[in-house]
Design a protein around this motif. Structure first.
Motif, PDB file in Angstrom:
ATOM      1  N   ASP A  23      69.491  31.705  50.397  1.00  0.00           N
ATOM      2  CA  ASP A  23      68.945  30.237  50.844  1.00  0.00           C
ATOM      3  C   ASP A  23      69.324  29.151  50.299  1.00  0.00           C
ATOM      4  N   LYS A  24      70.344  29.377  49.491  1.00  0.00           N
ATOM      5  CA  LYS A  24      71.026  28.245  48.744  1.00  0.00           C
ATOM      6  C   LYS A  24      70.059  27.469  47.711  1.00  0.00           C
ATOM      7  N   GLN A  25      69.060  28.043  47.481  1.00  0.00           N
ATOM      8  CA  GLN A  25      67.936  27.252  46.508  1.00  0.00           C
ATOM      9  C   GLN A  25      68.213  27.609  45.002  1.00  0.00           C
ATOM     10  N   THR A  26      69.061  28.780  44.956  1.00  0.00           N
ATOM     11  CA  THR A  26      69.155  29.323  43.428  1.00  0.00           C
ATOM     12  C   THR A  26      70.665  29.514  43.218  1.00  0.00           C
ATOM     13  N   CYS A  27      71.204  28.911  42.005  1.00  0.00           N
ATOM     14  CA  CYS A  27      72.399  29.268  41.800  1.00  0.00           C
ATOM     15  C   CYS A  27      72.566  30.200  40.657  1.00  0.00           C
ATOM     16  N   ARG A  84      76.143  21.112  41.404  1.00  0.00           N
ATOM     17  CA  ARG A  84      75.508  20.237  42.193  1.00  0.00           C
ATOM     18  C   ARG A  84      76.545  19.635  43.226  1.00  0.00           C
ATOM     19  N   SER A 123      71.971  31.738  45.961  1.00  0.00           N
ATOM     20  CA  SER A 123      70.980  32.760  46.660  1.00  0.00           C
ATOM     21  C   SER A 123      71.177  32.551  48.083  1.00  0.00           C
TER      22      SER A 123
END
Length: 86
Positions: free
Chosen positions: A70-74, A37, A68
């Protein structure tokens, strides 16, 4: 080569109880999450085969990860202790 999940699940120690090891794994996950993060996508992987991925080290564990679109999931795609050899 072990999968990421297998590598994480194989963390054991003859010096710590099963409960202590489980607690360590939870704390390790929290530290990994916090570090990713904090770093986000600022650290690129250092090897061509990991192009598009990022690298970090937590408690001597080497971690390659990507986000991902959309940068929401790593996604953690590689996880091993630095002293392990494959």
């Amino acid at each position: 080569m072990k999968t990421t999940i297998e590598s994480f699940e194989s963390i054991k120690s003859e010096h710590f109880s099963h409960t202590e090891t489980a607690e360590y794994k939870l704390e390790l996950l929290e530290r990994i999450e916090e570090k990713i993060r904090t770093l986000g996508s600022s650290t690129r992987a250092d090897k061509p085969e990991w192009e598009g991925s990022h690298k970090t080290i937590v408690d001597k564990f080497i971690i390659y990860y990507f986000f991902s679109p959309d940068k929401q999931t790593c996604f953690i795609e590689y996880f091993r202790h630095s002293s392990q050899h494959y």
